[in-house]
Design a protein around this motif. Structure first.
Motif, PDB file in Angstrom:
ATOM      1  N   ILE A  58      -0.062  -4.617  15.213  1.00  0.00           N
ATOM      2  CA  ILE A  58      -0.269  -4.735  13.761  1.00  0.00           C
ATOM      3  C   ILE A  58      -0.136  -3.368  13.081  1.00  0.00           C
ATOM      4  N   ALA A  59      -0.648  -2.319  13.749  1.00  0.00           N
ATOM      5  CA  ALA A  59      -0.532  -0.976  13.165  1.00  0.00           C
ATOM      6  C   ALA A  59       0.932  -0.563  13.055  1.00  0.00           C
ATOM      7  N   SER A  60       1.732  -0.883  14.084  1.00  0.00           N
ATOM      8  CA  SER A  60       3.146  -0.488  13.997  1.00  0.00           C
ATOM      9  C   SER A  60       3.875  -1.282  12.914  1.00  0.00           C
ATOM     10  N   LEU A  61       3.485  -2.529  12.723  1.00  0.00           N
ATOM     11  CA  LEU A  61       4.107  -3.308  11.636  1.00  0.00           C
ATOM     12  C   LEU A  61       3.749  -2.712  10.276  1.00  0.00           C
ATOM     13  N   MET A  62       2.455  -2.346  10.118  1.00  0.00           N
ATOM     14  CA  MET A  62       2.011  -1.756   8.852  1.00  0.00           C
ATOM     15  C   MET A  62       2.726  -0.428   8.597  1.00  0.00           C
ATOM     16  N   TYR A  63       2.891   0.374   9.652  1.00  0.00           N
ATOM     17  CA  TYR A  63       3.590   1.645   9.512  1.00  0.00           C
ATOM     18  C   TYR A  63       5.048   1.415   9.113  1.00  0.00           C
ATOM     19  N   PHE A  64       5.662   0.392   9.729  1.00  0.00           N
ATOM     20  CA  PHE A  64       7.061   0.066   9.425  1.00  0.00           C
ATOM     21  C   PHE A  64       7.220  -0.280   7.943  1.00  0.00           C
ATOM     22  N   VAL A  65       6.319  -1.148   7.422  1.00  0.00           N
ATOM     23  CA  VAL A  65       6.393  -1.574   6.015  1.00  0.00           C
ATOM     24  C   VAL A  65       6.187  -0.356   5.098  1.00  0.00           C
ATOM     25  N   TYR A  66       5.206   0.505   5.439  1.00  0.00           N
ATOM     26  CA  TYR A  66       4.932   1.707   4.636  1.00  0.00           C
ATOM     27  C   TYR A  66       6.121   2.658   4.660  1.00  0.00           C
ATOM     28  N   ASP A  67       6.674   2.863   5.853  1.00  0.00           N
ATOM     29  CA  ASP A  67       7.772   3.807   6.031  1.00  0.00           C
ATOM     30  C   ASP A  67       9.024   3.360   5.273  1.00  0.00           C
ATOM     31  N   VAL A  68       9.349   2.071   5.353  1.00  0.00           N
ATOM     32  CA  VAL A  68      10.537   1.568   4.645  1.00  0.00           C
ATOM     33  C   VAL A  68      10.349   1.749   3.135  1.00  0.00           C
ATOM     34  N   GLY A  69       9.127   1.483   2.651  1.00  0.00           N
ATOM     35  CA  GLY A  69       8.837   1.629   1.222  1.00  0.00           C
ATOM     36  C   GLY A  69       8.940   3.060   0.724  1.00  0.00           C
ATOM     37  N   ASN A  70       8.845   4.035   1.631  1.00  0.00           N
ATOM     38  CA  ASN A  70       8.909   5.444   1.228  1.00  0.00           C
ATOM     39  C   ASN A  70      10.222   6.113   1.593  1.00  0.00           C
ATOM     40  N   ARG A  71      11.185   5.320   1.984  1.00  0.00           N
ATOM     41  CA  ARG A  71      12.471   5.918   2.369  1.00  0.00           C
ATOM     42  C   ARG A  71      13.273   6.315   1.146  1.00  0.00           C
ATOM     43  N   GLY A  72      14.147   7.282   1.333  1.00  0.00           N
ATOM     44  CA  GLY A  72      14.888   7.856   0.224  1.00  0.00           C
ATOM     45  C   GLY A  72      15.761   6.888  -0.537  1.00  0.00           C
ATOM     46  N   PHE A  73      16.395   5.927   0.166  1.00  0.00           N
ATOM     47  CA  PHE A  73      17.405   5.105  -0.506  1.00  0.00           C
ATOM     48  C   PHE A  73      16.838   4.289  -1.660  1.00  0.00           C
ATOM     49  N   ILE A  74      15.565   3.914  -1.569  1.00  0.00           N
ATOM     50  CA  ILE A  74      14.951   3.133  -2.645  1.00  0.00           C
ATOM     51  C   ILE A  74      14.768   4.017  -3.883  1.00  0.00           C
ATOM     52  N   TYR A  75      14.308   5.249  -3.655  1.00  0.00           N
ATOM     53  CA  TYR A  75      14.102   6.183  -4.769  1.00  0.00           C
ATOM     54  C   TYR A  75      15.424   6.664  -5.349  1.00  0.00           C
ATOM     55  N   GLU A  76      16.437   6.816  -4.487  1.00  0.00           N
ATOM     56  CA  GLU A  76      17.759   7.233  -4.978  1.00  0.00           C
ATOM     57  C   GLU A  76      18.266   6.239  -6.016  1.00  0.00           C
ATOM     58  N   GLU A  77      18.175   4.952  -5.673  1.00  0.00           N
ATOM     59  CA  GLU A  77      18.655   3.909  -6.596  1.00  0.00           C
ATOM     60  C   GLU A  77      17.827   3.905  -7.890  1.00  0.00           C
ATOM     61  N   GLY A  78      16.513   3.979  -7.728  1.00  0.00           N
ATOM     62  CA  GLY A  78      15.616   3.941  -8.888  1.00  0.00           C
ATOM     63  C   GLY A  78      15.866   5.095  -9.848  1.00  0.00           C
ATOM     64  N   TYR A  79      15.953   6.324  -9.302  1.00  0.00           N
ATOM     65  CA  TYR A  79      16.164   7.502 -10.155  1.00  0.00           C
ATOM     66  C   TYR A  79      17.543   7.466 -10.813  1.00  0.00           C
ATOM     67  N   ALA A  80      18.576   7.080 -10.046  1.00  0.00           N
ATOM     68  CA  ALA A  80      19.945   7.064 -10.601  1.00  0.00           C
ATOM     69  C   ALA A  80      20.016   6.099 -11.784  1.00  0.00           C
ATOM     70  N   LYS A  81      19.440   4.917 -11.634  1.00  0.00           N
ATOM     71  CA  LYS A  81      19.506   3.922 -12.715  1.00  0.00           C
ATOM     72  C   LYS A  81      18.651   4.356 -13.908  1.00  0.00           C
ATOM     73  N   GLN A  82      17.491   4.906 -13.615  1.00  0.00           N
ATOM     74  CA  GLN A  82      16.592   5.359 -14.680  1.00  0.00           C
ATOM     75  C   GLN A  82      17.268   6.451 -15.527  1.00  0.00           C
ATOM     76  N   ILE A  83      17.897   7.430 -14.864  1.00  0.00           N
ATOM     77  CA  ILE A  83      18.528   8.532 -15.595  1.00  0.00           C
ATOM     78  C   ILE A  83      19.749   8.035 -16.383  1.00  0.00           C
ATOM     79  N   ALA A  84      20.546   7.146 -15.759  1.00  0.00           N
ATOM     80  CA  ALA A  84      21.725   6.600 -16.462  1.00  0.00           C
ATOM     81  C   ALA A  84      21.295   5.838 -17.717  1.00  0.00           C
ATOM     82  N   LEU A  85      20.235   5.054 -17.616  1.00  0.00           N
ATOM     83  CA  LEU A  85      19.754   4.295 -18.784  1.00  0.00           C
ATOM     84  C   LEU A  85      19.205   5.232 -19.861  1.00  0.00           C
TER      85      LEU A  85
END
Lengths: 175, 130
Positions: free
Chosen positions: B23-50
């Motif tokens: 269960i701890a490794s699953l929780m770490y996996f979910v946390y880690d994926v949520g903090n990966r760069g690709f999600i923030y890259e998309e968010g920042y790029a769209k936010q700045i373009a808008l």
């Protein structure tokens, strides 16, 4: 809660297997349960994060507002000059509206119900695609924004009608 | 009898430890994926373009990019290049990892200057000078 449920499930399985004297198979069964749960969570997370953020409706709204305000501010230019240069006047980049484009717009200007000017740029196919989504679920179709405004200019009634569509997916790039 | 009871307890302990690790490794996996760069890259790029598209000439905008800086530092990326503009294609580029990033187009035709200052990105939008 999950551990409690799994313990209960395990007890039931042990009880069932004990009837047949086959308790050793429990480890294989248990790893199968873990694999199913882990696989389910990994798949769910992957689907959730691969969906992306769709901001096309916001962008279409910005484009239509910008065009509406710009055309209204440049009514003198538009009515006097047949070659109204919308890209320069409205600060739009000509390149992004050239095909293949992620953007589209169409502007109509009516004077007392008579069409006096029409300008359209970008990917014309968006116009049909814009309204498909009203009837069916179409994920990769353009999002559109329609705006109109009536006003008085030189003591005559004018109406501006703007349709703007955006279908931009963005994308990952190698540098 | 005692030996059998000990084995049963040991079996239960190992079982619980394995479950906690799982269960701890699953929780770490979910946390880690949520903090990966690709999600923030998309968010920042769209936010700045808008932001660029909705801005009027003569506007200056400050964007808090502390999360992007954290991720870029974690990836040992050069901070100067994490957010840039591809002026030829009218695109905002955000690269928090090495050699890869996210691009998003804006439709406005302005003179845009980006400047990084600590955790803030300043975007200055001016009318295009021909």
């Amino acid at each position: 809660m999950l551990i409690g449920y799994l313990l209960l499930l395990r007890k039931k399985v042990i009880k069932m297997l004990n009837k047949f004297g086959r308790q050793k198979i429990l480890s294989a069964w248990w790893f199968f349960v873990l694999a199913v749960i882990g696989g389910g969570i990994v798949t769910g997370v992957w689907i959730y994060y691969s969906t992306g953020i769709n901001s096309n409706n916001l962008e279409a709204d910005i484009l239509s507002s910008k065009l509406l305000n710009c055309v209204k501010e440049n009514m003198n230019e538009l009515t006097l000059n047949r070659n109204f240069e919308i890209f320069n006047e409205c600060n739009l980049n000509r390149g992004v509206f050239e095909k293949p484009s992620n953007f589209y717009f169409r502007v109509f200007v009516f004077k007392e119900d008579e069409l006096v000017s029409e300008i359209k740029k970008g990917d014309f196919s968006f116009e049909k695609d814009c309204f498909i989504e009203e009837n069916v679920v179409a994920i990769r179709f353009p999002k559109c924004s329609v705006k109109k405004q009536s006003f008085v200019f030189n003591n005559e009634n004018y109406e501006i009608f703007v349709l703007a569509g955006v279908n931009q997916q963005g994308g990952r790039l190698d540098f | 009898m005692n030996k059998k009871a000990d084995t049963l307890i040991l079996e239960q302990v190992i079982f619980i430890i394995l479950n906690i690790i799982f269960i701890a490794s699953l929780m770490y996996f979910v946390y880690d994926v949520g903090n990966r760069g690709f999600i923030y890259e998309e968010g920042y790029a769209k936010q700045i373009a808008l932001m660029i598209d909705s801005a009027e000439p003569g506007t200056a905008i400050l964007v808090d990019i502390s999360k992007a800086i954290d991720i870029a530092m974690k990836n040992k990326n050069n901070l100067e290049n994490i957010i840039s503009l591809d002026k030829k294609n009218n695109r905002v580029l955000v690269a928090l990892g090495k050699n890869r990033g996210y691009g998003y187009q804006y439709f406005s035709d302005y003179d845009i200057n980006l400047k990084l200052d600590a955790n803030w990105l300043s975007i200055v939008i001016e009318e295009k000078s021909d």
